[in-house]
Design a protein around this motif. Structure first.
Motif, PDB file in Angstrom:
ATOM      1  N   MET A  68       0.663  -1.129  -0.448  1.00 52.92           N
ATOM      2  CA  MET A  68      -0.252   0.174   0.311  1.00 52.92           C
ATOM      3  C   MET A  68       0.923   0.967   0.013  1.00 52.92           C
ATOM      4  N   GLN A  69       0.512   2.445  -0.881  1.00 52.06           N
ATOM      5  CA  GLN A  69       1.060   3.442  -1.319  1.00 52.06           C
ATOM      6  C   GLN A  69       1.005   4.678  -0.280  1.00 52.06           C
ATOM      7  N   TYR A  70       1.093   5.452   0.636  1.00 55.49           N
ATOM      8  CA  TYR A  70       0.600   6.307   1.376  1.00 55.49           C
ATOM      9  C   TYR A  70       0.958   8.014   0.917  1.00 55.49           C
ATOM     10  N   LYS A  71      -0.219   8.933   0.692  1.00 51.26           N
ATOM     11  CA  LYS A  71      -0.381  10.053   0.262  1.00 51.26           C
ATOM     12  C   LYS A  71       0.744  10.920   0.957  1.00 51.26           C
ATOM     13  N   ILE A  72       1.833  11.219   0.279  1.00 50.73           N
ATOM     14  CA  ILE A  72       2.556  12.619   1.834  1.00 50.73           C
ATOM     15  C   ILE A  72       1.753  13.675   1.601  1.00 50.73           C
ATOM     16  N   ASN A  73       0.921  14.477   2.066  1.00 52.40           N
ATOM     17  CA  ASN A  73       0.963  15.803   1.532  1.00 52.40           C
ATOM     18  C   ASN A  73       1.725  16.740   2.493  1.00 52.40           C
ATOM     19  N   MET A  74       1.745  18.198   1.997  1.00 51.46           N
ATOM     20  CA  MET A  74       2.889  19.268   2.930  1.00 51.46           C
ATOM     21  C   MET A  74       1.620  20.240   3.011  1.00 51.46           C
ATOM     22  N   TYR A  75       2.225  21.288   3.330  1.00 52.01           N
ATOM     23  CA  TYR A  75       0.867  22.407   3.795  1.00 52.01           C
ATOM     24  C   TYR A  75       2.026  23.546   3.452  1.00 52.01           C
ATOM     25  N   ALA A  76       1.439  24.063   2.673  1.00 46.14           N
ATOM     26  CA  ALA A  76       1.950  25.623   1.847  1.00 46.14           C
ATOM     27  C   ALA A  76       1.472  26.948   2.534  1.00 46.14           C
ATOM     28  N   ILE A  77       2.224  27.584   2.015  1.00 48.60           N
ATOM     29  CA  ILE A  77       1.834  29.284   2.446  1.00 48.60           C
ATOM     30  C   ILE A  77       2.631  30.485   1.617  1.00 48.60           C
ATOM     31  N   VAL A  78       1.534  30.268   0.716  1.00 49.36           N
ATOM     32  CA  VAL A  78       2.361  31.436  -0.453  1.00 49.36           C
ATOM     33  C   VAL A  78       2.147  32.614   0.190  1.00 49.36           C
ATOM     34  N   VAL A  79       3.144  33.524   0.112  1.00 44.23           N
ATOM     35  CA  VAL A  79       2.730  34.739   0.296  1.00 44.23           C
ATOM     36  C   VAL A  79       3.779  36.132  -0.679  1.00 44.23           C
ATOM     37  N   TYR A 119       7.755  33.615 -13.940  1.00 46.81           N
ATOM     38  CA  TYR A 119       7.094  34.744 -13.483  1.00 46.81           C
ATOM     39  C   TYR A 119       7.467  35.285 -12.622  1.00 46.81           C
ATOM     40  N   ILE A 120       8.047  35.737 -11.746  1.00 43.18           N
ATOM     41  CA  ILE A 120       9.065  36.817 -10.774  1.00 43.18           C
ATOM     42  C   ILE A 120       9.796  37.692 -11.671  1.00 43.18           C
ATOM     43  N   GLY A 121      10.173  38.670 -11.184  1.00 47.09           N
ATOM     44  CA  GLY A 121      11.150  39.953 -11.512  1.00 47.09           C
ATOM     45  C   GLY A 121      11.757  40.235 -11.068  1.00 47.09           C
ATOM     46  N   GLU A 122      12.937  40.920 -11.231  1.00 46.75           N
ATOM     47  CA  GLU A 122      13.694  41.482 -10.257  1.00 46.75           C
ATOM     48  C   GLU A 122      13.250  42.600  -9.097  1.00 46.75           C
ATOM     49  N   THR A 123      12.368  42.922  -9.196  1.00 48.25           N
ATOM     50  CA  THR A 123      11.694  43.562  -8.168  1.00 48.25           C
ATOM     51  C   THR A 123      11.003  43.350  -6.751  1.00 48.25           C
ATOM     52  N   ASP A 124      10.097  41.073  -7.652  1.00 50.08           N
ATOM     53  CA  ASP A 124       9.377  41.267  -6.486  1.00 50.08           C
ATOM     54  C   ASP A 124       9.697  40.331  -5.869  1.00 50.08           C
ATOM     55  N   SER A 125       8.510  39.931  -5.093  1.00 48.74           N
ATOM     56  CA  SER A 125       9.080  39.167  -4.241  1.00 48.74           C
ATOM     57  C   SER A 125       7.651  37.843  -4.216  1.00 48.74           C
ATOM     58  N   LEU A 126       8.505  36.792  -3.384  1.00 52.51           N
ATOM     59  CA  LEU A 126       7.178  35.461  -3.943  1.00 52.51           C
ATOM     60  C   LEU A 126       8.039  34.295  -2.665  1.00 52.51           C
ATOM     61  N   ILE A 127       7.165  34.531  -1.109  1.00 56.64           N
ATOM     62  CA  ILE A 127       7.666  33.193  -0.147  1.00 56.64           C
ATOM     63  C   ILE A 127       6.824  32.454   0.259  1.00 56.64           C
ATOM     64  N   ILE A 128       7.514  30.425  -0.116  1.00 61.82           N
ATOM     65  CA  ILE A 128       6.854  29.700   0.216  1.00 61.82           C
ATOM     66  C   ILE A 128       7.128  28.915   1.239  1.00 61.82           C
ATOM     67  N   TYR A 129       5.913  29.437   2.208  1.00 63.36           N
ATOM     68  CA  TYR A 129       6.597  28.936   3.673  1.00 63.36           C
ATOM     69  C   TYR A 129       6.125  26.905   3.635  1.00 63.36           C
ATOM     70  N   VAL A 130       6.874  26.460   3.917  1.00 58.08           N
ATOM     71  CA  VAL A 130       6.203  24.869   3.740  1.00 58.08           C
ATOM     72  C   VAL A 130       7.044  24.024   5.014  1.00 58.08           C
ATOM     73  N   LEU A 131       5.320  23.714   5.609  1.00 58.76           N
ATOM     74  CA  LEU A 131       5.462  23.240   6.643  1.00 58.76           C
ATOM     75  C   LEU A 131       4.432  21.137   6.517  1.00 58.76           C
ATOM     76  N   ARG A 132       5.222  20.259   7.733  1.00 54.75           N
ATOM     77  CA  ARG A 132       5.050  19.053   7.301  1.00 54.75           C
ATOM     78  C   ARG A 132       3.579  18.709   6.502  1.00 54.75           C
ATOM     79  N   ASP A 133       2.743  19.827   7.553  1.00 55.61           N
ATOM     80  CA  ASP A 133       1.061  19.357   7.300  1.00 55.61           C
ATOM     81  C   ASP A 133       1.029  20.067   8.425  1.00 55.61           C
TER      82      ASP A 133
END
Length: 91
Positions: free
Chosen positions: A1-12, A58-72
């Motif tokens: 049996m294979q389990y699906k492992i998902n994380m939790y992400a917050i993108v700002v 998509y990100i330009g020189e003056t842009d900012s994008l942060i991805i916070y990744v949590l285990r779940d």
């Protein structure tokens, strides 16, 4: 049996107006739109990898994008929402 492992992400992000719609529409395919420039939700490692690759283009020189990744989502100690924006759908 294979389990699906998902994380939790917050993108700002803080990007040039000319790219906002493109980034917003792309992120809606993967995460919930919770504020003007904030998305969050469960995501698989492969989807996160793909999402990151596309967002980099998509990100330009003056842009900012942060991805916070949590285990779940359980790693998120608390979520405090103050105020409400009537134009957004909160999930």
């Amino acid at each position: 049996m294979q389990y699906k492992i998902n994380m939790y992400a917050i993108v700002v992000y803080d990007v040039n107006v000319s790219r906002q719609n493109q980034i917003r529409e792309f992120l809606r395919k993967y995460l919930y739109h919770v504020q003007r420039s904030v998305f969050e939700g469960e995501i698989s490692p492969s989807s996160l990898y793909y999402m990151k690759k596309i967002l980099q283009s998509y990100i330009g020189e003056t842009d900012s994008l942060i991805i916070y990744v949590l285990r779940d989502k359980s790693c998120l100690m608390d979520k405090i929402v103050l105020g409400e924006d009537k134009d957004l759908q909160i999930y």
